[in-house]
Structures are given as C-alpha cells and as structure tokens.
Design an enzyme around this catalytic site. Structure first.
Site, PDB file in Angstrom:
ATOM      1  N   TYR A 140       0.524  -0.019  10.718  1.00 40.89           N
ATOM      2  CA  TYR A 140       0.127  -0.444   9.379  1.00 40.89           C
ATOM      3  C   TYR A 140       1.212  -0.108   8.368  1.00 40.89           C
ATOM      4  O   TYR A 140       1.611  -0.954   7.547  1.00 40.89           O
ATOM      5  CB  TYR A 140      -1.187   0.232   8.988  1.00 40.89           C
ATOM      6  CG  TYR A 140      -1.655  -0.084   7.585  1.00 40.89           C
ATOM      7  CD1 TYR A 140      -2.107  -1.361   7.264  1.00 40.89           C
ATOM      8  CD2 TYR A 140      -1.647   0.893   6.589  1.00 40.89           C
ATOM      9  CE1 TYR A 140      -2.541  -1.666   5.980  1.00 40.89           C
ATOM     10  CE2 TYR A 140      -2.079   0.606   5.304  1.00 40.89           C
ATOM     11  CZ  TYR A 140      -2.528  -0.678   5.003  1.00 40.89           C
ATOM     12  OH  TYR A 140      -2.946  -0.966   3.722  1.00 40.89           O
ATOM     13  N   SER A 182       0.839  -1.190   0.000  1.00 41.15           N
ATOM     14  CA  SER A 182       0.000   0.000   0.000  1.00 41.15           C
ATOM     15  C   SER A 182       0.877   1.245   0.000  1.00 41.15           C
ATOM     16  O   SER A 182       2.021   1.208   0.480  1.00 41.15           O
ATOM     17  CB  SER A 182      -0.886   0.013   1.246  1.00 41.15           C
ATOM     18  OG  SER A 182      -1.496   1.284   1.442  1.00 41.15           O
TER      19      SER A 182
END
Length: 342
Positions: A189, A163
């Site tokens: 994350y 991502s």
C-alpha cells in the site's frame, strides 16, 4: 543536475485546517460549465467529493464497477453521470476514456480517488500486484488516455488522492510486484501511495506548460470502506475506533470525518490559492511541509502532530523526488503501454 521544483513544498497559510469540510472549501464557488471525473466517487471520500463539486455546479462523471451500488449511494446527489470502468482492467479503462473523448468535452478536473488498502496478495490480468495496479497504474493509464480532454480545458487539474501511508515504503525498483520478496500488505500500500505522489510530480512537469497541473494529497485518517481489510484490534490500538467499533473523530490529530477528509481533494481541484502552482503534496487544504530530517523522521512528524506543534504529518522527501518521478513514469509507460499524445 535536477532542476528545482517549480512550486516549493512549503505551506501557503491558506486559513484552512484539519476540521475544514469539502463544502466549506467550495462555499461561494461557481463551477458551472466545468466538468470533473471522480474515480471512487461512490464510496468513502469520493462521495463527499462528488457532493461538493455538484453543489458548486460542476458536471460530474463517476466511473463505476457496480452501477446499482453507485446509484444507491449517490441517490441524493442529482445530475451525476455513471459510466462503467474497472481500474484493474486495461480494456475497461480505455473504453471509458474513449467514450468520454467521443463527446469532445473538456475535462477540467480529474480526481483519482479510488483505491484499495492492505489487501491480500492478488494480481491483475497483466500479473501486476493489485494495489500498485489499482492505485497507480490504472490511474496512470486513465490520465494519459484522457490527456486530449485535459488539454481541451485550457486549464485543468489532476488530483491524486494519496496517503500518509506513503511513509511505509518507497518504490522497490527491483521487485515492484512482490515476485521475489515476501508480500507485505501495508508495504505494498505504501509503495502505491508513494507512486501517487511521484506521478503528480512528473505529470505536473510534463503538463504545466500546457495548462495541466497535478497534485497529490493526504486526506487524513478516516474510517471508510478502504479499511475493510484492517484488523479492528489494530484500528482500536491506532485510536481510530473505540471499544464499540465507533469512529473517533479528532481533526487536531488528523482523525477526520469523510466530509473533512474530502476537503483537501476538493481544494486541490478547485482552490484559487493553487492557481499557477503544482507538483506538490497537500494536506489539510494546504501544501504540506517536508518531513524533517532526523534519526526517525516519521516518528518526529507524528510527534509534531501529537503535541500540536504541527497539524500536518508532512511528506517524505523520497516520495516527491523528481528523478524517482521520471523513473516511475518510464516504468509505468512500459507496464501499461500508455503514452502522452503530442
């Protein structure tokens, strides 16, 4: 002195773009006789990845934590094999890999698409922070356990769905699992997504002479169950949803539908333009550019997308650094006990 990367982190000019769908990437492709494993294949981007691979004739195995939910989600996709597995349970990962290896099948495509994002602090059975454990360590262990099947394919690809969130953090080497520093859900994350990128770099280095190539990628900004822990007000401020909570789709600004988001995963797994290449981070079904140097390189990259100068955010250099990739590999071996077979 670090050896230069085999494949430059430079766009190829593939002719695809942010609006390309997974179905368009495999249009005309024949994947008959090829086998894929897609983690997270019954949620979000994974569903569209499975749908495209099956449409092109591939055999697809989907590891599942909830068979009933998976069967319901994939009801319209014929011929998908569902097998139990939980990425946060090392014994479950080993058992899944063992069952697959018992069949003596080659594994041509391993797409590590499952993940969690910005969740409250929790830990797996070994005490590892859950996002790092799920997004990286579980997939690291799974890939290494499946290594014999990847070699058997005599031409395999491993795809790590990362991502642009990797911009949030590099690897914090002295406290990966937030044991001494305050927990930051998005920082955790980002660290796990940087780990995805570094894993692809080192796996490709180790596997390329044996026919195993690896890639990481940003699928785009997409509303999937992954954002379930994100404040709706934040999503609205980010321009991801409108005042009614409906998704705002604008591929020119990297806001995509799930079908568009799955395109880069499928391209990395199947695209002939990547034959002989590997170890790179991709975006919009192409190799992504490096984020430019500057006072605030992230802001520069986002401004390029906002103004249309570039439709790719790019990749932070620290997340594809070969030395960091080797260091993460060594750490991951220690944390999982997994090793590549000779």
């Amino acid at each position: 002195m670090t050896a230069p990367a085999l494949t430059p982190q430079t766009p190829l000019g593939t002719g695809y773009g942010p609006a390309t769908t997974a179905a368009e990437v495999v249009a005309g492709a024949d994947l008959t006789g090829r086998t894929a494993i897609v983690t997270g294949g019954y949620s979000g981007l994974g569903v569209e990845t499975v749908r495209a691979l099956r449409a092109a004739g591939a055999e697809v195995v989907v590891p599942v934590r909830n068979r009933e939910k998976a069967a319901e989600t994939l009801a319209g996709v014929d011929g998908v094999q569902l097998e139990p597995m939980d990425l946060q349970d090392p014994a479950s990962v080993d058992a899944f890999a063992g069952r697959f290896l018992d069949g003596d099948r080659p594994l041509h495509m391993l797409i590590n698409s499952a993940g969690i994002m910005a969740v409250p602090l929790s830990r797996d059975a070994r005490g590892h922070e859950s996002q790092f454990a799920t997004n990286h360590l579980g997939h690291f262990q799974l890939t290494l356990r499946l290594w014999p099947a990847l070699l058997r394919a005599e031409g395999a690809r491993v795809v790590a769905v990362s991502s642009w969130g990797h911009r949030e953090s590099g690897i914090v080497w002295d406290d990966v699992h937030f044991e001494r520093r305050p927990y930051d859900p998005m920082g955790a994350y980002g660290q796990s997504k940087t780990a995805n990128n570094l894993f692809a770099v080192e796996l490709d280095r180790r596997g390329r002479d044996r026919g195993v190539r690896a890639f990481s990628l940003h699928p785009g900004r997409i509303l999937t169950p992954l954002v379930r822990h994100t404040d709706p007000e934040l999503l609205q401020r980010m321009g991801m949803i409108d005042e009614n909570g409906e998704p705002l789709i604008d591929p020119s600004r990297n806001k995509k539908s799930p079908q568009q988001g799955a395109a880069t995963s499928v391209w990395c797994a199947t695209g002939p333009q990547l034959d002989g290449l590997g170890g790179v981070y991709c975006e919009n079904s192409d190799i992504a550019p490096l984020v430019p140097e500057g006072d605030d390189p992230v802001a520069i990259a986002e401004e390029r997308v906002r103004t249309g100068e570039s439709l790719a955010f790019g990749v932070m250099p620290y997340s594809i650094d070969p030395d960091s990739a080797a260091r993460l590999w060594d750490l991951s071996e220690k944390l999982t006990g997994a090793r590549l077979d000779a």
